[in-house]
Design a protein around this motif. Structure first.
Motif, short mmCIF file in Angstrom:
data_model
loop_
_atom_site.label_atom_id
_atom_site.label_comp_id
_atom_site.label_asym_id
_atom_site.label_seq_id
_atom_site.Cartn_x
_atom_site.Cartn_y
_atom_site.Cartn_z
N LEU A 238 0.83 -1.21 0.00
CA LEU A 238 0.00 0.00 0.00
C LEU A 238 0.87 1.25 0.00
O LEU A 238 0.65 2.18 -0.79
N ALA A 239 1.86 1.29 0.89
CA ALA A 239 2.74 2.45 0.98
C ALA A 239 3.52 2.65 -0.31
O ALA A 239 3.70 3.78 -0.79
N ILE B 6 1.13 4.05 -3.09
CA ILE B 6 0.83 5.46 -2.91
C ILE B 6 2.06 6.32 -3.16
O ILE B 6 1.99 7.37 -3.81
N ALA C 298 -5.50 1.47 -2.90
CA ALA C 298 -5.89 1.76 -1.51
C ALA C 298 -7.32 1.34 -1.23
O ALA C 298 -7.63 0.77 -0.18
N VAL D 191 -7.22 -1.39 1.76
CA VAL D 191 -7.48 -0.89 3.12
C VAL D 191 -8.64 -1.60 3.81
O VAL D 191 -8.51 -2.02 4.96
N ALA E 37 0.87 6.95 3.85
CA ALA E 37 0.08 5.75 3.59
C ALA E 37 0.47 4.62 4.53
O ALA E 37 -0.38 3.82 4.96
N CYS F 225 -4.28 8.01 2.79
CA CYS F 225 -3.72 7.55 1.51
C CYS F 225 -4.15 8.47 0.37
O CYS F 225 -3.32 8.96 -0.40
#
Length: 330
Positions: A86-87, A90, A116, A120, A184, A207
């Motif tokens: 995810l990080a 983003i 995301a 998430v 994020a 995010c």
């Protein structure tokens, strides 16, 4: 007889597109039908050429992001690894969007946002990855087709070439990507530790907001209008849900009640003086209210809405501070 103003005509177009998108998504039984109205507020453009480019890139970016998110959920059972993905999504999406800096960056932006949106909600719950990804794609197609078909005939040609692209300094590209990626990462951890509506809303807000702000070449208008727009959208969402819960539980009532709120949002989005405020207000209303769907309980919508607004104000303050430091550095 006075002619109808251009912004009133645009408001009618946007309301029609948003209303049709939401109704179609509800009738098709999609789980998150409010997603279908979201493209209406951002795909619409002043010029026909940009409208078509945005429409194509919205769909392409959504398909790519949904595929990446689905792949992460299927291939990476470990939650901590998913948070890292995810990080990275983003961070890389922010850096790439900022580096491109034209309307063609929109596809990258949407791909990162969709990653995301898929990842998430799965941080602390079991979700059907395929259903979630397909739901996102289906809603996007509905919204894009509606806003393009309705606004295209009334959208003028540019009448000249687009503005030239100016490549930014690579250190700024890396800086923006690192800031958004770190934000994020914090969001993913919050979704895991806090959980519930507040955790998911906070993570998604961190995010998406950091991606949008960090990828903009001129973030000042976003920093100015995003926090109050988020507040207006959440207040409208809570009013919508409050009225919905006070009335009898009738089939289709949630859909009908959403219409006056979207009409007001279309007016805000169409007027030149409130267009940016209206964009954030409409998006946050749809997210916090989950318009057109059955309510999850007022407390759940309240927790998610508060987390969304707090995230907007915190990120605006953070990026303003970073902007000051960047100017001093230059």
């Amino acid at each position: 007889m006075n002619p109808v103003s251009p912004w009133t005509l645009r408001a009618l177009q946007l309301f029609s597109a948003a209303a049709i998108s939401l109704v179609v998504a509800v009738q098709l039984g999609l789980h998150n039908p409010f997603w279908a109205a979201m493209p209406v507020w951002v795909v619409v453009q002043p010029y026909r050429e940009d409208l078509l480019v945005r429409a194509v890139l919205r769909v392409a970016g959504t398909v790519l992001g949904a595929a990446l998110g689905w792949s992460a959920l299927k291939l990476l059972p470990d939650t901590s690894t998913r948070i890292l993905v995810l990080a990275l999504a983003i961070g890389i999406g922010t850096a790439a969007t900022y580096w491109i800096g034209t309307v063609y960056s929109y596809g990258v932006l949407l791909a990162a946002i969709t990653v995301a949106v898929v990842l998430v909600p799965a941080m602390n719950s079991t979700v059907d990855a395929v259903a979630l990804a397909l739901d996102r794609i289906g809603c996007t197609l509905i919204g894009v087709v509606a806003v393009t078909a309705i606004t295209f005939p009334f959208t003028p040609h540019r009448g000249g070439p687009p503005l030239p692209r100016h490549p930014p300094a690579m250190r700024l590209v890396v800086l923006h990507g690192m800031i958004a990626g770190t934000t994020a990462l914090v969001g993913g951890v919050l979704a895991l530790l806090v959980g519930g509506p507040a955790g998911v809303a906070a993570a998604l807000s961190l995010c998406i907001f950091s991606l949008i702000i960090g990828s903009s070449r001129n973030p000042e208008p976003i920093l100015t209008y995003m926090p109050p727009g988020a507040a207006i959208g959440v207040l409208a969402a809570l009013a919508y849900r409050g009225v919905d819960m006070m009335l009898p539980d009738l089939a289709g009532l949630a859909l009908i009640l959403a219409m006056p709120f979207m009409a007001a949002g279309a007016a805000l989005r169409s007027h030149p003086r409130s267009a940016l405020l209206g964009l954030d207000a409409n998006m946050c209303f749809l997210l916090a209210a989950e318009a057109g769907t059955a309510a999850h309980g007022f407390d759940a919508h309240l927790q998610g809405g508060v987390a969304l607004v707090v995230s907007a104000f915190l990120l605006a303050a953070l990026f303003r501070r970073i902007g000051v430091l960047q100017m001093r550095d230059e």
